[in-house]
Scaffold this motif. Structure first.
Motif, PDB file in Angstrom:
ATOM      1  N   UNK A  33       0.847  -1.194   0.000  1.00 59.51           N
ATOM      2  CA  UNK A  33       0.000   0.000   0.000  1.00 59.51           C
ATOM      3  C   UNK A  33       0.874   1.232   0.000  1.00 59.51           C
ATOM      4  N   UNK A  34       0.244   2.361  -0.288  1.00 62.93           N
ATOM      5  CA  UNK A  34       0.980   3.612  -0.248  1.00 62.93           C
ATOM      6  C   UNK A  34       0.046   4.796  -0.248  1.00 62.93           C
ATOM      7  N   UNK A  35       0.651   5.984  -0.207  1.00 66.59           N
ATOM      8  CA  UNK A  35      -0.087   7.231  -0.262  1.00 66.59           C
ATOM      9  C   UNK A  35       0.479   8.067  -1.397  1.00 66.59           C
ATOM     10  N   UNK A  36      -0.385   8.538  -2.266  1.00 70.61           N
ATOM     11  CA  UNK A  36       0.022   9.409  -3.364  1.00 70.61           C
ATOM     12  C   UNK A  36      -0.209  10.845  -2.915  1.00 70.61           C
ATOM     13  N   UNK A  37       0.876  11.601  -2.793  1.00 66.16           N
ATOM     14  CA  UNK A  37       0.807  12.985  -2.331  1.00 66.16           C
ATOM     15  C   UNK A  37       0.816  13.900  -3.544  1.00 66.16           C
ATOM     16  N   UNK A  38      -0.222  14.678  -3.705  1.00 72.84           N
ATOM     17  CA  UNK A  38      -0.372  15.568  -4.853  1.00 72.84           C
ATOM     18  C   UNK A  38      -0.481  16.997  -4.367  1.00 72.84           C
ATOM     19  N   UNK A  39       0.299  17.890  -4.990  1.00 72.05           N
ATOM     20  CA  UNK A  39       0.239  19.312  -4.659  1.00 72.05           C
ATOM     21  C   UNK A  39       0.058  20.106  -5.948  1.00 72.05           C
ATOM     22  N   UNK A  40      -0.785  21.124  -5.883  1.00 75.43           N
ATOM     23  CA  UNK A  40      -1.020  21.995  -7.033  1.00 75.43           C
ATOM     24  C   UNK A  40      -1.234  23.416  -6.540  1.00 75.43           C
ATOM     25  N   UNK A  41      -0.917  24.379  -7.401  1.00 77.49           N
ATOM     26  CA  UNK A  41      -1.169  25.789  -7.115  1.00 77.49           C
ATOM     27  C   UNK A  41      -1.998  26.354  -8.257  1.00 77.49           C
ATOM     28  N   UNK A  42      -2.770  27.369  -7.933  1.00 78.64           N
ATOM     29  CA  UNK A  42      -3.628  27.979  -8.937  1.00 78.64           C
ATOM     30  C   UNK A  42      -2.896  29.138  -9.585  1.00 78.64           C
ATOM     31  N   UNK A  43      -2.736  29.059 -10.897  1.00 77.90           N
ATOM     32  CA  UNK A  43      -2.129  30.141 -11.656  1.00 77.90           C
ATOM     33  C   UNK A  43      -3.225  31.053 -12.172  1.00 77.90           C
ATOM     34  N   UNK A  53      -5.972  28.561 -13.979  1.00 83.12           N
ATOM     35  CA  UNK A  53      -5.696  27.146 -14.184  1.00 83.12           C
ATOM     36  C   UNK A  53      -4.858  26.611 -13.016  1.00 83.12           C
ATOM     37  N   UNK A  54      -4.976  25.308 -12.787  1.00 79.49           N
ATOM     38  CA  UNK A  54      -4.176  24.647 -11.758  1.00 79.49           C
ATOM     39  C   UNK A  54      -2.858  24.211 -12.372  1.00 79.49           C
ATOM     40  N   UNK A  55      -1.776  24.375 -11.627  1.00 81.18           N
ATOM     41  CA  UNK A  55      -0.457  23.919 -12.049  1.00 81.18           C
ATOM     42  C   UNK A  55       0.034  22.912 -11.017  1.00 81.18           C
ATOM     43  N   UNK A  56       0.400  21.730 -11.484  1.00 82.08           N
ATOM     44  CA  UNK A  56       0.919  20.716 -10.566  1.00 82.08           C
ATOM     45  C   UNK A  56       2.280  21.136 -10.039  1.00 82.08           C
ATOM     46  N   UNK A  57       2.452  21.039  -8.731  1.00 82.45           N
ATOM     47  CA  UNK A  57       3.741  21.314  -8.098  1.00 82.45           C
ATOM     48  C   UNK A  57       4.546  20.035  -7.935  1.00 82.45           C
ATOM     49  N   UNK A  58       3.872  18.972  -7.570  1.00 82.05           N
ATOM     50  CA  UNK A  58       4.589  17.726  -7.369  1.00 82.05           C
ATOM     51  C   UNK A  58       3.664  16.578  -7.046  1.00 82.05           C
ATOM     52  N   UNK A  59       4.144  15.381  -7.384  1.00 82.03           N
ATOM     53  CA  UNK A  59       3.439  14.146  -7.055  1.00 82.03           C
ATOM     54  C   UNK A  59       4.485  13.186  -6.510  1.00 82.03           C
ATOM     55  N   UNK A  60       4.244  12.674  -5.314  1.00 81.22           N
ATOM     56  CA  UNK A  60       5.155  11.726  -4.677  1.00 81.22           C
ATOM     57  C   UNK A  60       4.372  10.528  -4.172  1.00 81.22           C
ATOM     58  N   UNK A  61       5.049   9.390  -4.124  1.00 83.99           N
ATOM     59  CA  UNK A  61       4.452   8.166  -3.609  1.00 83.99           C
ATOM     60  C   UNK A  61       5.198   7.741  -2.348  1.00 83.99           C
ATOM     61  N   UNK A  62       4.457   7.603  -1.254  1.00 83.22           N
ATOM     62  CA  UNK A  62       5.014   7.078  -0.008  1.00 83.22           C
ATOM     63  C   UNK A  62       4.548   5.636   0.121  1.00 83.22           C
TER      64      UNK A  62
END
Length: 143
Positions: free
Chosen positions: A94-104, A107-116
Motif C-alpha cells: 500500500x501507499x499514499x500518493x501525495x499531490x500538490x497543485x497551485x492555482x495560476x 488554471x491549476x499547475x501541478x507542483x509535485x506528485x510523490x508516492x510514499x
C-alpha cells in the motif's frame, strides 16, 4: 400494553438510525466522487499508472481507496493551493500518493506528485515541477 409501546418505539429508533447512517454514507460517497473528478486528482492517478517504478513497487492492479476527509492538513483545497493524500493499494503493498497543485491564471499547475510506500522512509518522485517552471503542467478549470 407498555410492552407493545416499547416495541414500537424501539422500531422507530432503529429505523431512524438506519436512515441516518444511510444518509451519512451516501453523502460521504458523493464527496469522495467529487474529489475523483478534480483535474489534478485525475492527472495524478494517470501519471502514477504510467510510472513503471511505482507500478512495480505497488504491484498491479492498483486500487484507489477513499480519502480521509477528517485529515484537513493533508487533504485540502482552497483558492490558491491544493493538497491531497490519496490512499493507493496494490497487490504487493500500500501507499499514499501525495499531490500538490497551485492555482495560476485561471488554471491549476501541478507542483509535485510523490508516492510514499508503506514501511519505506523515502518518497518516490512521480512528478516534480522544475524551479525555472520549464515543465509546468497546467490544467484548465472546468467549473
Amino acid at each position: 400494553m407498555q410492552s407493545s409501546i416499547n416495541k414500537k418505539l424501539a422500531k422507530i429508533v432503529i429505523a431512524g438510525g438506519v436512515i441516518s447512517l444511510s444518509g451519512a454514507s451516501f453523502f460521504k460517497w458523493r464527496i469522495q466522487e467529487k474529489f475523483k473528478k478534480i483535474d489534478f486528482y485525475q492527472l495524478s492517478m494517470r501519471m502514477l499508472r504510467n510510472h513503471d517504478d511505482a507500478l512495480h513497487a505497488l504491484g498491479p492492479p492498483l486500487r484507489v481507496r477513499w480519502l480521509d476527509l477528517a485529515d484537513t492538513v493533508n487533504n485540502r483545497i482552497d483558492c490558491t493551493t491544493a493538497k491531497l493524500m490519496i490512499p493507493i493499494e496494490g497487490a504487493a503493498t500500500r501507499g499514499l500518493l501525495l499531490t500538490k497543485a497551485v492555482k495560476g491564471n485561471s488554471c491549476w499547475e501541478l507542483d509535485g506528485i510523490e508516492l510514499m510506500l508503506e514501511g519505506k522512509k523515502e518518497r518516490m518522485k512521480i512528478y516534480e515541477r522544475e524551479m525555472d517552471g520549464s515543465n509546468v503542467i497546467t490544467l484548465q478549470i472546468t467549473s
